[in-house]
Motif scaffolding. Structure first.
Motif, PDB file in Angstrom:
ATOM      1  N   GLU A   3       8.536   2.618 -12.313  1.00 36.95           N
ATOM      2  CA  GLU A   3       7.466   3.600 -11.284  1.00 36.95           C
ATOM      3  C   GLU A   3       8.282   4.296 -10.543  1.00 36.95           C
ATOM      4  OE1 GLU A   3       4.810   1.023  -9.566  1.00 36.95           O
ATOM      5  OE2 GLU A   3       3.909   0.421 -11.613  1.00 36.95           O
ATOM      6  N   LYS A   4       9.176   3.872  -9.943  1.00 36.24           N
ATOM      7  CA  LYS A   4      10.206   4.526  -8.883  1.00 36.24           C
ATOM      8  C   LYS A   4      10.929   5.675  -9.590  1.00 36.24           C
ATOM      9  CE  LYS A   4       9.450   2.079  -5.070  1.00 36.24           C
ATOM     10  NZ  LYS A   4       9.146   2.564  -3.874  1.00 36.24           N
ATOM     11  N   LYS A  23      10.024   7.318 -12.344  1.00 32.74           N
ATOM     12  CA  LYS A  23       9.012   8.398 -12.461  1.00 32.74           C
ATOM     13  C   LYS A  23       8.832   9.292 -11.127  1.00 32.74           C
ATOM     14  CE  LYS A  23       6.480   6.236 -16.188  1.00 32.74           C
ATOM     15  NZ  LYS A  23       5.268   5.695 -16.655  1.00 32.74           N
ATOM     16  N   ILE A  24       8.552   8.719 -10.008  1.00 33.01           N
ATOM     17  CA  ILE A  24       8.545   9.185  -8.709  1.00 33.01           C
ATOM     18  C   ILE A  24       9.596  10.023  -8.613  1.00 33.01           C
ATOM     19  CG2 ILE A  24       8.357   8.938  -6.310  1.00 33.01           C
ATOM     20  CD1 ILE A  24       6.599   6.442  -6.836  1.00 33.01           C
ATOM     21  N   HIS A  41       0.860  -1.093   0.157  1.00 30.92           N
ATOM     22  CA  HIS A  41      -0.066   0.068   0.141  1.00 30.92           C
ATOM     23  C   HIS A  41       0.904   1.313   0.091  1.00 30.92           C
ATOM     24  CE1 HIS A  41      -3.622  -2.172   0.669  1.00 30.92           C
ATOM     25  NE2 HIS A  41      -3.108  -2.941   1.433  1.00 30.92           N
ATOM     26  N   LEU A  42       0.665   2.260  -1.018  1.00 28.38           N
ATOM     27  CA  LEU A  42       1.440   3.450  -1.224  1.00 28.38           C
ATOM     28  C   LEU A  42       0.699   4.434  -0.535  1.00 28.38           C
ATOM     29  CD1 LEU A  42       3.225   2.461  -4.633  1.00 28.38           C
ATOM     30  CD2 LEU A  42       4.072   2.361  -2.358  1.00 28.38           C
ATOM     31  N   GLN A  43       1.159   5.459   0.128  1.00 33.30           N
ATOM     32  CA  GLN A  43       0.374   6.332   0.435  1.00 33.30           C
ATOM     33  C   GLN A  43       0.857   7.647  -0.488  1.00 33.30           C
ATOM     34  OE1 GLN A  43       1.820   7.729   4.346  1.00 33.30           O
ATOM     35  NE2 GLN A  43       0.511   9.340   4.710  1.00 33.30           N
ATOM     36  N   GLN A  44      -0.211   8.334  -0.938  1.00 33.16           N
ATOM     37  CA  GLN A  44       0.145   9.589  -1.673  1.00 33.16           C
ATOM     38  C   GLN A  44       0.466  10.654  -1.077  1.00 33.16           C
ATOM     39  OE1 GLN A  44      -3.475   9.986  -4.242  1.00 33.16           O
ATOM     40  NE2 GLN A  44      -2.278   8.856  -5.991  1.00 33.16           N
ATOM     41  N   VAL A  45       1.545  11.397  -1.395  1.00 33.22           N
ATOM     42  CA  VAL A  45       1.929  12.445  -0.785  1.00 33.22           C
ATOM     43  C   VAL A  45       2.168  13.761  -1.722  1.00 33.22           C
ATOM     44  CG1 VAL A  45       4.094  13.508   0.570  1.00 33.22           C
ATOM     45  CG2 VAL A  45       3.376  11.124   0.875  1.00 33.22           C
ATOM     46  N   ASP A  46       1.690  14.911  -1.508  1.00 38.14           N
ATOM     47  CA  ASP A  46       1.908  16.102  -1.891  1.00 38.14           C
ATOM     48  C   ASP A  46       3.263  16.462  -2.141  1.00 38.14           C
ATOM     49  OD1 ASP A  46       1.891  18.428  -3.424  1.00 38.14           O
ATOM     50  OD2 ASP A  46      -0.048  19.405  -2.162  1.00 38.14           O
ATOM     51  N   LEU A  47       4.083  16.264  -2.849  1.00 40.01           N
ATOM     52  CA  LEU A  47       5.469  16.524  -3.056  1.00 40.01           C
ATOM     53  C   LEU A  47       5.954  18.266  -2.830  1.00 40.01           C
ATOM     54  CD1 LEU A  47       6.843  14.630  -5.921  1.00 40.01           C
ATOM     55  CD2 LEU A  47       6.841  13.718  -3.359  1.00 40.01           C
TER      56      LEU A  47
END
Length: 139
Positions: free
Chosen positions: A105-106, A108-109, A8-14
């Protein structure tokens, strides 16, 4: 019962993270990407070994009768051994594809983190320049 769900990945506003937090996140992503690259390299070596072993079985033909060969001490015949190596190559290839997908994916993040870091750095520079200009105007 094993869960089929991924982590489960938590979305964070960068944009809400500070530069030190972004730097730490970028370093973590860099480490994860290094692990993925190392894993891919290890799997590539395993894939090649299984492929080579399967290819060696192709050399065992009636023409090779009478020639010395090394044979593993198992009860399987050549057809089941070929199937075994084919399954292993397919399995390793699937694992490599999964790791490559995670790596993309990593990446892109990480790129997004770098973009936000650059944006925050530029904003910080503009604030410093504005403060310097205001201080110079007061003198």
């Amino acid at each position: 019962m094993a869960s089929q769900e991924g982590p489960h990945l938590q979305q964070v506003d960068l944009t809400k993270l500070s530069l030190p937090q972004l730097t730490q996140l970028r370093q973590q992503l860099d480490q994860e990407l290094t692990v993925f690259q190392d894993s891919l390299q290890t799997l590539k070596i395993a894939q090649q070994k299984f492929q080579d072993s399967g290819d060696c079985l192709e050399k065992i033909t009636p023409k090779a009768e009478g020639n010395p060969i090394l044979v593993p001490l198992t009860g399987s015949d050549i057809d089941s051994a070929k199937d075994y190596f084919k399954r292993k190559v397919n399995y390793v290839t699937e694992q490599m594809e999964k790791i490559q997908t995670l790596g993309l994916e990593k990446s892109k993040i990480r790129d997004a983190v770098m973009d936000v870091m650059e944006m925050k750095f530029q904003a910080q520079l503009q604030l410093q320049e504005a403060a310097a200009s205001a201080a110079a105007a007061k003198s």
